[in-house]
Design a protein around this motif. Sequence first.
Motif: not given
Length: 567
Positions: A378-381, A386, A388, A405, A408
């Motif tokens: 995923t693209d958390d940061d 990332c 997850n 989820y 985004c």
Amino acid sequence: MSRTIGIDLGTSTTEAAVYRDGKKELIFNPDGLAITPSAVGIDESGNWVVGERARAQYLMLPESTAIEVKRKTGTDEAITLGRARYTPIELQAKLLSYVRAYASAYLGESVDRAVISVPAYFNDMQRRDTIRAGELAGFTVERILNEPTAAALSYGLDHMEEESHVLVYDLGGGTFDVTLLEMFDGVLEVKASGGDNQLGGKDFDELLMEHLLGRFQDRTGKNLRKDRRALARIKDEAEKCKIALSDSESFHILIPAICVLGGVPAELDETVTRAQFETLTKGLLQRTHEPIDTVLADAGITENEIDHVILVGGSTRMPMVARDILDYLGIEPVHAVHPEYSVAEGAAVQAGIISGEIDPAESLIMTDVNPYTLGVRTDDDGSGDCMNVVIPRNVTIPVTRTERYTTCRDYQTEVLVEVYQGESRIATHNHRLGKFYIRSIPARPVGAEELDISFSYDLNGILKVSAVLLSTGMEKGIEIDMAKGGEKAQDLSGWKEAEGAKTWRAVIRTAERLLSRPQALPEALRGSLREATDELKKALIHGNREDAEAEGDTLRELLRIAKGGGV
Ligand SMILES: Nc1ncnc2c1ncn2[C@@H]1O[C@H](COP(=O)(O)OP(=O)(O)OP(=O)(O)O)[C@@H](O)[C@H]1O
Ligand SMILES: [Mg+2]
């Protein structure tokens, strides 16, 4: 229903066992032995040789013989035998066919169900390939069982009353597994498993080999590292030497005529002491420490709480192993089970439980865990990379977990779900198992659309992933083995099951029936028929449609000729 056997398909050796008449029983091969070398080859007349004979052939014809294939399970690495190339699955299947044949002969009935053990630390792909190999050998694979759990099951059945924490330390020919279990009231609960699936006796042999090659080169100036036959003989001697050093303080290696120097045969003549061998290989034992620490931490217990350390695997016969464990954990390990037989016996116990041969009221209840963390990228940061976590490692299986989820980006209509396995927080540092797209998402502002991703990890250690778009209820799932051939395999997977592939399987069966009656065919035709059959099987395994069509046509034509159709 036919009988279910347990098989320990090892890197170096393979064993089979069955549970009948109320007890575990080893199955003996045609040589009257319970241990079969995990070697497969093609002899000079083009016939398959397996086990003891293949192991012997390896010395003379290493280019037509494969050993330690298990190390390559889960990869697409081709293995060349003579002129033909094979996948690890195909060669493991040959070995399993051999086991199936001798087990049927030994038990006097057809055997077509099996519980096959794998290292606990085998990943999803390696497990699936093991199942494929089993199926190719004609088995219904009832269960994939973790090797240390199998050993513990064999131990547990004989120590039902015990209440303890047991650490199973399994150092075999090619893999290292460490598992912590808790036993109480006939329940055997795996708390954590870890290991290194690239560490085993083979690596000890190779370090010793390298030492011998270096010494020979220093003495004679000759480098033997490219001479396959010399290498095969040195490997064989290195293993003999290693085994001898488990009992004696030194060993004399003498290999006559290892090569020709200045027109005369030269010999390899070297004495190795146990002390030398231990110095050479102590780094390998150090590599066992980290997995042990991780397993204890995951199980949430300290060294002091371990009651027994049980040794499994032929490599634990090296005295340095027990010494290292005593040094590291302060516990004297025991050989409470047979190092080579216990895994197959445990697999047989599991087979007995599944088939009902063992009365559930009198048997153990066993739970196991998943050895790896599973998650999605995923693209958390903002880096887009990332890991997850959906299922953390070492939770009891079977397990299903769902994570929610959201989209985004504004008006996002498509989400790529990538599934990873491994311990790094950076997804791409882990092992990618597969990916799939969720499409036709209604175009709405960021975060407005929600997606539930579910991971189900079954008793065989195999993962299924599915996703649901909450607003529409649309569902999408993947079988993880799609990862192997990527998108291409996905397109072809439908075809594999379709009519085309079925027809070719029928052609293969016809060809194999003919091949099983050697007198029915002229020698030359037999060879071609065998080759075409093998090629077609390979094409089918790889889902390669073009190759399958071409090979299938060839095979059909050969069959026509074989049946008297003339050239
Ligand atoms: N007496 C001994 N001393 C040292 N090593 C030994 C001894 N006997 C067997 N071995 C080694 O044990 C290994 C084989 O053990 P085992 O049969 O348990 O492994 P495996 O089940 O084939 O492998 P794996 O479980 O890793 O897939 C080989 O590397 C062999 O050289
Ligand atoms: Mg083993």
